[in-house]
Design a protein around this motif. Structure first.
Motif, short mmCIF file in Angstrom:
data_model
loop_
_atom_site.label_atom_id
_atom_site.label_comp_id
_atom_site.label_asym_id
_atom_site.label_seq_id
_atom_site.Cartn_x
_atom_site.Cartn_y
_atom_site.Cartn_z
N GLU A 10 0.83 -1.20 0.00
CA GLU A 10 0.00 0.00 0.00
C GLU A 10 0.87 1.26 0.00
OE1 GLU A 10 -3.45 2.14 2.72
OE2 GLU A 10 -3.02 0.01 3.01
N ASN A 11 1.90 1.27 0.83
CA ASN A 11 2.81 2.43 0.88
C ASN A 11 3.51 2.65 -0.46
OD1 ASN A 11 2.18 3.06 3.53
ND2 ASN A 11 3.86 1.84 4.36
N TYR A 12 3.95 1.57 -1.11
CA TYR A 12 4.60 1.70 -2.41
C TYR A 12 3.64 2.32 -3.42
CZ TYR A 12 7.03 0.94 -6.72
OH TYR A 12 7.64 1.16 -7.92
N ILE A 13 2.42 1.82 -3.47
CA ILE A 13 1.43 2.31 -4.42
C ILE A 13 1.19 3.81 -4.22
CG2 ILE A 13 -1.04 2.20 -5.01
CD1 ILE A 13 -0.77 -0.87 -4.69
N ILE A 14 1.11 4.24 -2.99
CA ILE A 14 0.89 5.66 -2.69
C ILE A 14 2.07 6.50 -3.17
CG2 ILE A 14 0.72 7.32 -0.78
CD1 ILE A 14 -0.94 5.10 0.69
N LEU A 60 -9.34 -2.80 -21.88
CA LEU A 60 -8.70 -3.02 -20.58
C LEU A 60 -7.91 -1.79 -20.15
CD1 LEU A 60 -7.28 -6.64 -21.03
CD2 LEU A 60 -9.30 -5.96 -19.73
N ASP A 61 -7.98 -1.50 -18.87
CA ASP A 61 -7.21 -0.43 -18.25
C ASP A 61 -6.28 -1.12 -17.25
OD1 ASP A 61 -6.24 1.96 -17.30
OD2 ASP A 61 -8.04 2.44 -16.14
N ILE A 62 -5.03 -1.34 -17.65
CA ILE A 62 -4.08 -2.15 -16.87
C ILE A 62 -3.10 -1.23 -16.14
CG2 ILE A 62 -2.29 -3.91 -16.99
CD1 ILE A 62 -3.64 -4.78 -19.69
N HIS A 63 -2.93 -1.51 -14.85
CA HIS A 63 -1.99 -0.75 -14.02
C HIS A 63 -0.99 -1.72 -13.40
CE1 HIS A 63 -4.20 3.03 -14.25
NE2 HIS A 63 -5.24 2.23 -14.39
N VAL A 64 0.30 -1.46 -13.61
CA VAL A 64 1.36 -2.29 -13.06
C VAL A 64 2.19 -1.43 -12.11
CG1 VAL A 64 3.43 -3.65 -13.57
CG2 VAL A 64 1.47 -3.71 -15.15
N TYR A 65 2.21 -1.84 -10.84
CA TYR A 65 3.04 -1.18 -9.82
C TYR A 65 4.24 -2.08 -9.60
CZ TYR A 65 -0.96 1.80 -8.96
OH TYR A 65 -1.98 2.70 -9.10
N LEU A 66 5.41 -1.51 -9.56
CA LEU A 66 6.65 -2.30 -9.54
C LEU A 66 7.22 -2.48 -8.14
CD1 LEU A 66 8.08 -0.75 -12.79
CD2 LEU A 66 7.07 -3.01 -12.52
N TYR A 67 6.34 -2.83 -7.20
CA TYR A 67 6.77 -3.13 -5.83
C TYR A 67 7.64 -4.39 -5.85
CZ TYR A 67 6.44 -4.81 -1.03
OH TYR A 67 6.73 -5.28 0.22
N ASP A 68 8.81 -4.33 -5.20
CA ASP A 68 9.75 -5.46 -5.32
C ASP A 68 9.80 -6.39 -4.11
OD1 ASP A 68 11.07 -3.80 -3.57
OD2 ASP A 68 12.91 -3.68 -4.70
N GLY A 69 8.82 -6.33 -3.25
CA GLY A 69 8.77 -7.27 -2.12
C GLY A 69 8.56 -8.69 -2.61
N ILE A 70 9.11 -9.63 -1.89
CA ILE A 70 9.05 -11.04 -2.26
C ILE A 70 7.70 -11.65 -1.88
CG2 ILE A 70 10.14 -13.31 -1.90
CD1 ILE A 70 11.87 -11.27 -3.40
N ARG A 71 7.17 -12.48 -2.76
CA ARG A 71 5.92 -13.20 -2.48
C ARG A 71 6.22 -14.40 -1.60
NH1 ARG A 71 2.95 -13.50 -8.27
NH2 ARG A 71 1.56 -14.78 -7.07
N TYR A 72 5.40 -14.61 -0.59
CA TYR A 72 5.54 -15.79 0.26
C TYR A 72 4.23 -16.07 0.97
CZ TYR A 72 6.01 -12.46 4.13
OH TYR A 72 5.79 -11.44 5.03
N LEU A 73 4.08 -17.31 1.41
CA LEU A 73 2.90 -17.73 2.15
C LEU A 73 3.27 -17.78 3.63
CD1 LEU A 73 -0.02 -18.64 1.65
CD2 LEU A 73 0.81 -20.99 1.60
#
Length: 144
Positions: A10-14, A60-73
């Protein structure tokens, strides 16, 4: 914002105020980023845009945010750290918010727009099964 976000996303997107936009008659692809060095090469972006236009004619209206945090469960199976994007099938907006595997996530979200809505329950059932299996393994149960 969205229940699938963690606070750092959320902070990255802002803070992602810079944009790079590609458009044609039906598709708008917008990259949101904080620094030029985060942006993939223009060639890579152009190739991605060409592939998108080949597989769908939908608006389509596509938005790509380039947040680089790692995905994990997480240990409790919390999805806010593993999801990479979302789509609203009642609109034409797709949002991908993780740089990691963003092209795969984007095509996954585009598929949601191409498949009839009654098939979306399959995703939810798969997620429930994955969570259940993960929790059983964490608890030391061997049968899934």
């Amino acid at each position: 914002m969205v229940k699938y976000f963690n606070k750092s996303i959320e902070n990255y997107i802002i803070k992602a105020k810079k944009v790079y936009i590609l458009k044609n008659e039906t598709i708008s692809l917008t990259y949101h980023f904080k620094s030029e060095k985060e942006l993939p090469s223009k060639t890579r972006i152009d190739n991605l845009f060409k592939h998108i236009t080949k597989i769908t004619q939908k608006e389509l209206d596509i938005h790509v945010y380039l947040y680089d945090g790692i995905r994990y469960l997480t240990k409790n199976g919390d999805v806010q750290f593993i999801n990479g994007g979302f789509t609203n099938i009642n609109s034409n907006v797709i949002c991908v918010y993780r740089k990691q595997e963003y092209e795969k996530v984007l095509f996954h979200e585009i598929i949601h727009h191409m498949i009839p809505v009654e098939y979306y329950a399959i995703d939810a059932l798969l997620l429930v099964g994955i969570r259940r299996s993960y929790r059983r393994r964490q608890a030391g149960l061997t049968s899934v």
